[in-house]
Scaffold this active site. Structure first.
Site, mmCIF file in Angstrom:
data_model
loop_
_atom_site.group_PDB
_atom_site.id
_atom_site.type_symbol
_atom_site.label_atom_id
_atom_site.label_comp_id
_atom_site.label_asym_id
_atom_site.label_seq_id
_atom_site.Cartn_x
_atom_site.Cartn_y
_atom_site.Cartn_z
ATOM 1 N N ASP A 203 0.905 -1.059 -0.067
ATOM 2 C CA ASP A 203 0.115 0.040 -0.031
ATOM 3 C C ASP A 203 0.863 1.393 -0.006
ATOM 4 O OD1 ASP A 203 -2.279 1.295 -0.030
ATOM 5 O OD2 ASP A 203 -2.211 1.454 2.415
ATOM 6 N N SER A 227 -7.849 5.559 -0.635
ATOM 7 C CA SER A 227 -7.963 4.007 -1.061
ATOM 8 C C SER A 227 -9.402 3.701 -0.824
ATOM 9 C CB SER A 227 -7.019 3.015 -0.356
ATOM 10 O OG SER A 227 -5.643 3.793 -0.714
ATOM 11 N N GLN A 277 -4.824 -1.781 -7.081
ATOM 12 C CA GLN A 277 -5.971 -0.681 -6.011
ATOM 13 C C GLN A 277 -6.646 0.157 -6.837
ATOM 14 O OE1 GLN A 277 -3.967 2.646 -3.694
ATOM 15 N NE2 GLN A 277 -4.125 0.884 -2.016
#
Length: 288
Positions: A203, A227, A277
């Site tokens: 991440d 996110s 993502q």
């Protein structure tokens, strides 16, 4: 900054429930999404036969989490099959559910193999760290380089200029970021700990890749970013306390959302994970 091992230290409060103490500096600290993913994966794995290893996870970020608040992980056994095991984790803080994660585990087996993606980057020894990479910047960009390494339990080195530097100059850049990472502290010989550490690292900086073509960055005035969901496919074991390479790119952004893709390689060039993502990226009025 909390180390990986400390972050992954969960208290078992029931057969399928776990609790983590808060970490961070002040009550205003927002928890890092990768930390919540790593902890949720650890909770899921602790309800699975240890001979099965994680091969994928899919997570939705539902609310912001506070770094100093305690977190509860409720694991739901979905399936225990002959080859695959599936777990769902509901991650909660006092204000509600912050993350929903599904993870799948499998029995290791031999099979057909191929790898198309290749590692093409200068070595970590030949790549600048945060201080060197940000030396030519000023203002908010320089401050970011001075603080980013203190926010994560990883050393970071950059294999190419970070788009944030271009944004600081008011310039757009290709939506690609290339970096080496390594856990700051030695980690035990436990593949699960290293998989959770890799999940954390997956991440780092990912969402910022989507802003590169737009000459701006996360934290800039007039930009709102968060996110939304995150997926990792684990292709093989890797030691997160040795240098590994993260190649990130963004193939698309529109409608207030941006998509990031990433490939993680060990130093020998073996593809060890693939990441996707999606995040919210919005322009918002700047208050004068």
């Amino acid at each position: 900054m909390t180390g990986i091992e400390e972050l992954l230290r969960l208290e078992r409060t029931g057969e399928t429930t776990f609790r983590a103490a808060g970490h961070g500096r002040t009550g205003a600290d927002r928890a890092f999404g990768g930390a919540a993913i790593a902890q949720s994966l650890m909770a899921a794995a602790r309800t699975v036969d240890p001979d099965r290893v994680v091969h994928s996870l899919h997570a939705y970020f539902l609310r912001g989490a506070e770094a100093t608040a305690p977190t509860t992980f409720r694991v739901e056994p979905i399936r225990d099959g002959g080859s695959y095991t599936t777990r769902s984790v509901t991650t909660e803080q006092g204000h509600g559910v912050v993350l929903r994660l599904t993870a799948s585990f499998s029995v290791p087996e031999d099979g057909m193999e191929h790898q198309v993606a290749e590692l093409d980057a200068p070595s970590p020894e030949d790549s600048p760290g945060t201080a060197e990479a940000g030396a030519a910047a000023d203002g908010a960009v320089r401050n970011w380089f001075e603080t980013v390494s203190r926010r994560h339990p990883f050393e970071i080195r950059f294999a190419s200029e970070l788009p944030r530097l271009a944004a600081g100059r008011g310039e757009s850049a290709p939506p690609r970021q290339r970096l080496w990472l390594r856990a700051r502290d030695p980690l035990p010989d436990d593949d699960l700990v290293h998989a959770c550490a890799l999940a954390y690292a997956s991440d780092i900086l990912m969402l910022s890749t989507t802003l590169a073509p737009h000459a701006t960055m996360i934290g800039a005035p007039g930009v709102s970013a968060a996110s939304l969901d995150h997926a990792v496919w684990f292709h093989g074991p890797v030691r997160a306390d040795r240098w590994f390479f993260y190649d990130q790119e963004s193939p698309w952004a529109a409608g207030g959302r941006g998509l990031g893709q990433g490939r993680l390689f060990d130093r020998a060039g073996r593809l060890v994970a693939t990441v996707v993502q999606e995040g919210m990226i919005r322009r918002r009025p700047v208050r004068s």
